[in-house]
Enzyme design. Sequence first.
Site, short mmCIF file in Angstrom:
data_model
loop_
_atom_site.label_atom_id
_atom_site.label_comp_id
_atom_site.label_asym_id
_atom_site.label_seq_id
_atom_site.Cartn_x
_atom_site.Cartn_y
_atom_site.Cartn_z
N ASP A 11 41.79 45.59 67.82
CA ASP A 11 42.72 44.65 67.47
C ASP A 11 43.39 44.73 66.18
O ASP A 11 43.49 45.59 65.63
CB ASP A 11 41.68 43.34 66.97
CG ASP A 11 42.26 41.78 67.49
OD1 ASP A 11 41.56 40.97 67.66
OD2 ASP A 11 43.44 41.79 67.18
C1 GLC Z 1 45.27 38.73 66.92
C2 GLC Z 1 44.15 38.87 67.79
C3 GLC Z 1 44.09 39.03 69.18
C4 GLC Z 1 45.60 39.37 69.50
C5 GLC Z 1 46.09 40.29 68.74
C6 GLC Z 1 47.50 40.54 69.01
O1 GLC Z 1 44.76 39.31 65.82
O2 GLC Z 1 43.01 38.79 67.28
O3 GLC Z 1 43.39 38.12 70.11
O4 GLC Z 1 45.75 39.79 71.13
O5 GLC Z 1 46.25 40.09 67.59
O6 GLC Z 1 48.39 39.62 68.80
#
Ligand code: GLC
Length: 691
Positions: A288
Amino acid sequence: MKPGYILLLSVLLAAVSCKEAAPVYKDASAPIDKRVEDLLGRMTLEEKVLQLSQYHYGGRDNKNNIPDSFGEDPKTVGSVIYSSPDKELAVELQRKAVEETRLGIPILFGYDVIHGFRTMFPIPLAQAASFEPELSREIATAAAMEASAGGVRWTFSPMVDVARDPRWGRIAEGYGEDPYLASRYSEAAVKGYQWDDLSNPRTMAACLKHYVGYGASEAGRDYVYTEISRQTLWDTYLPPFKAGIDAGCPTVMSAFNDISGVPATANHYTLTEILKDRWGLDGFVVSDWQGVKQLVNQGFAADGKDAAELAFNAGLDMDMMDNVYAEHMEELLKEGRVKMKDIDNAVRRVLGLKFRLGLFENPYPAEGEFLTPEALELSRKAATRSFVLLKNQGVLPLRTAEIVLSGPIADDRHQVLGSWHAHGVDSETVTIREAFDKEGFRLAAGAPVAVVCIGEKSAWSGESASRADIVLPQEQIDLLRAAKKAGKKTVTVISAGRPLDLREIEPLSDAILYIWQPGTMAGPAVADVLTGRVNPSGKLPVSFPLSVGQIPIHYNRRNPARGGQMGRYQDISSEPMYPFGYGLSYSNFEYSPVQVDGLRAKVTVTNTSDVDGDETVLWYISDPVASITRPCKELKFFEKKHIPAGQSEEFVFEIDPARDLSFPDQDGKIRLERGEFAVQASSSETEYLQY
Ligand code: GLC
């Protein structure tokens, strides 16, 4: 043959052989694994590491994730999070990657297409309330059609975190409290995004997130520690991911949370032993956002380089937005802290997906439209099917063409889109007032019925949106008090991304329709249901607590050592205000006793009203004596059927012992034990079966 001909022939043969010398990886007819090996063999270490790196491109409005600037166009990277609605910008970046780099490896464009790309559909928690995974498959397909036309071929969806704490804002993004329900939606969304052939340029690769256990975030706060036993990991949090993998999902996103001392981003047991060695994930794992570097904050890594080593060796293939793989992998390799074979394997996983997506043949966005009549109609239908009627004291469906319409959601275009609303445009939302105007309703102050539309802001749920209390603002509840004081019948329409504490609202309402965050067609969907054109059929995918004091509260709890009133709260009820599976209809459904014959359970449901309706039967199994204690009951099957007024439908549950009577131990080994089991259809009496 004359010498001149021989010369000409040899030149032609050389030319032909030269043409045949085109690299295997560029030969669309070659097997993908051959293309991967050929390309891998041509790559430098730097090129390989960049394929394991994801950056951001195109404006970003997500307050939680503001990208570091990455100077010149990242044309040799594995993937970008593409947040711009500008298709031409994507084409230009991809053109540089394909035409201006040594090997012409296309970039994989990813984005958070969570419940629509431009046409916004109900939030996932709302979709789960329909108990119609098939609708969510259609929604995912419609979203992929729009996203692929916007240059996006990889979505960070479905989010399949089981969540049982409404204080956690991200409960909005998933499918509620039950592992079985979340599993059915996980597989439906994956199949919807991917169809049956990822090389179709209108599809998107799915990404199961957040792996794993993120929904257990302590006290509903975000990014925090999660206390999850191995038993609970296998019982509750892993099943929806397994369902998505079995449905063909090629990627998984690791979660921010620390799983009982080993952060998900660097957890070898979950990332490699389970996901790759046992489940055979054939794609790759992406972190993430800056999750690798955050290992330092979590006290698991000393610095970025240490974090890169720990995450990579645990099985994390692609680094989202950290740049720590690009920065440190070469040194780590030289120091023997990572292995070249592991780097090659990770790159194989990324390249393999790019070949499966057909990106080398179709690197540029497909042609497609947004907001088609079909997409809007699907959004409207899905919204009506997701609404949950929580209360109705004879006031719905509306029998008057004259209502008072009030409340902040009545004219709202933005909040009803919910969190993660991608490229949804507020002005394209049809409001509740607009819909009622179109119905020809007279909106008059003296009308006998007040429709009061209240709810949460979209920013009150989603990422980094935890709330210590789950009540709506007093000024909204005061609107209900005013309507009551004016002697009106009050229909309360509530838009929210989570369960709310409705103790003050319930007594002030003659009817309550919970619409979650329904998306672009919010208004027409609300009008469809309040007028009775559509009979509400949604049921709660998550328990509604009386108050936050009850949290965590969910239906499939384990049995206490003492029953009855022993051990219960002294000050409030220990039961939720509205339980999982609760939802009213304009019809009235009566259940026959459950009949069990061997491994076949059945129940007859009769619609005793004069209104056609749809009813979902939830089949639960209980295992009262087992070598590992089991939840008091577990959802194992559900079925929704249309039952015309005055008619009956038979619902059958064919019990498969291996599927429905077994359970995992703390290492995921399946146990199936002989004994007596209980079967229940929704809230019917239980019947017993011997196995
Ligand atoms: C965010 C979220 C995740 C998302 C990623 C890309 O922090 O936790 O769900 O897909 O970043 O935006």
